[in-house]
Design a protein around this motif. Sequence first.
Motif, short mmCIF file in Angstrom:
data_model
loop_
_atom_site.label_atom_id
_atom_site.label_comp_id
_atom_site.label_asym_id
_atom_site.label_seq_id
_atom_site.Cartn_x
_atom_site.Cartn_y
_atom_site.Cartn_z
N SER A 162 0.81 -1.23 0.00
CA SER A 162 0.00 0.00 0.00
C SER A 162 0.84 1.27 0.00
O SER A 162 0.38 2.31 -0.46
N SER A 163 2.05 1.24 0.50
CA SER A 163 2.88 2.45 0.54
C SER A 163 3.98 2.44 -0.52
O SER A 163 4.98 3.13 -0.38
N ALA A 165 6.78 0.64 -1.74
CA ALA A 165 7.75 -0.44 -1.53
C ALA A 165 7.11 -1.54 -0.68
O ALA A 165 6.46 -1.26 0.33
N PRO A 166 7.26 -2.80 -1.09
CA PRO A 166 6.62 -3.89 -0.32
C PRO A 166 7.25 -4.06 1.07
O PRO A 166 8.45 -3.89 1.24
N LYS A 167 6.38 -4.35 2.03
CA LYS A 167 6.79 -4.63 3.40
C LYS A 167 6.20 -5.98 3.79
O LYS A 167 5.11 -6.33 3.35
N ILE A 168 6.92 -6.69 4.62
CA ILE A 168 6.40 -7.94 5.17
C ILE A 168 5.80 -7.62 6.54
O ILE A 168 6.48 -7.07 7.42
N ILE A 169 4.55 -7.93 6.72
CA ILE A 169 3.84 -7.71 7.99
C ILE A 169 3.63 -9.08 8.64
O ILE A 169 3.15 -10.01 8.00
N SER A 170 4.00 -9.18 9.91
CA SER A 170 3.81 -10.47 10.60
C SER A 170 2.88 -10.30 11.78
O SER A 170 2.80 -9.23 12.39
N SER A 171 2.16 -11.38 12.08
CA SER A 171 1.29 -11.41 13.26
C SER A 171 1.26 -12.84 13.78
O SER A 171 1.54 -13.79 13.06
N VAL A 172 0.89 -12.96 15.03
CA VAL A 172 0.80 -14.27 15.66
C VAL A 172 -0.42 -14.99 15.10
O VAL A 172 -1.48 -14.39 14.92
N SER A 173 -0.28 -16.27 14.82
CA SER A 173 -1.36 -17.09 14.31
C SER A 173 -2.56 -17.07 15.26
O SER A 173 -2.39 -16.95 16.49
N ASP A 174 -3.76 -17.20 14.73
CA ASP A 174 -4.99 -17.20 15.54
C ASP A 174 -5.05 -18.32 16.56
O ASP A 174 -5.81 -18.25 17.51
N ILE A 175 -4.28 -19.39 16.37
CA ILE A 175 -4.35 -20.50 17.33
C ILE A 175 -3.85 -20.09 18.72
O ILE A 175 -4.13 -20.77 19.69
#
Length: 178
Positions: A162-163, A165-175
Motif C-alpha cells: 500500500s505504501s 515499496a513492499p513490506k512484510i507484515i507479521s502477526s501471531v497465528s490465531d491458534i
Amino acid sequence: KNQKKRLRGKSRSKKMRGAPIEVSGEKDAVVKVDKFMKSVNIFKCHGEKGSPGKIEVQGKCNSVQLENCSMVHLYVDTVMSTVEISNCKNVKLFVKEEASVLAVVIDKSDGCHIILNKVSGENPDFQVVAAKSSEMTLTVEVDGEKIEKPIPEQFVFKVDTSSGAPKIISSVSDIYSH
C-alpha cells in the motif's frame, strides 16, 4: 614443550578479569558468582526423566548460557544481560525471588519453560527472543496467581504494498488467541 605452553596459556586466561565460569557434564551443580561481570557457561548437562538435573547460579552475573542440555532445571539470581538457551530439550528456567532477568534468548530448543518471579514479570522491558524452537511457555505471576502462557511458534506473514515499496507484515497465528 608445546604442552607446557598450552597449559600456561590456559591458566593465564582463567585468571583474566571476567573470564567465564564453566560447568560441563554435571547433573546437579551450584555455581557461586563473586563478580557481576562474570558470565556462566553451562554445557552438556543432563538429567533423567522423573529426575531432572538442577543447576543453580548464585549471585549477580553478566550472562548465563545453557547449551546442549536436557532435562535440566536452571535457577538464576540477577542476570544483567541475557540468559541464552540453545540446542536444549526439556529445560526449565526459574528466576529466583527478588532477582531480575531482562531477556531470555531461545535458539534451536524444544520444551523450554520460563518461570518468572514477580519482579521480572512486571518489568516492561523484559523480553523473550526465540528462533527455531518449539514447546515454549512463559509463566508469570499476576495478582498472586501464576499464569502459564505459550510462546507462539507459528506466525502469519503478509505482503503490504500500500505504501509503494513492499513490506512484510507479521502477526501471531490465531491458534494463540485463546
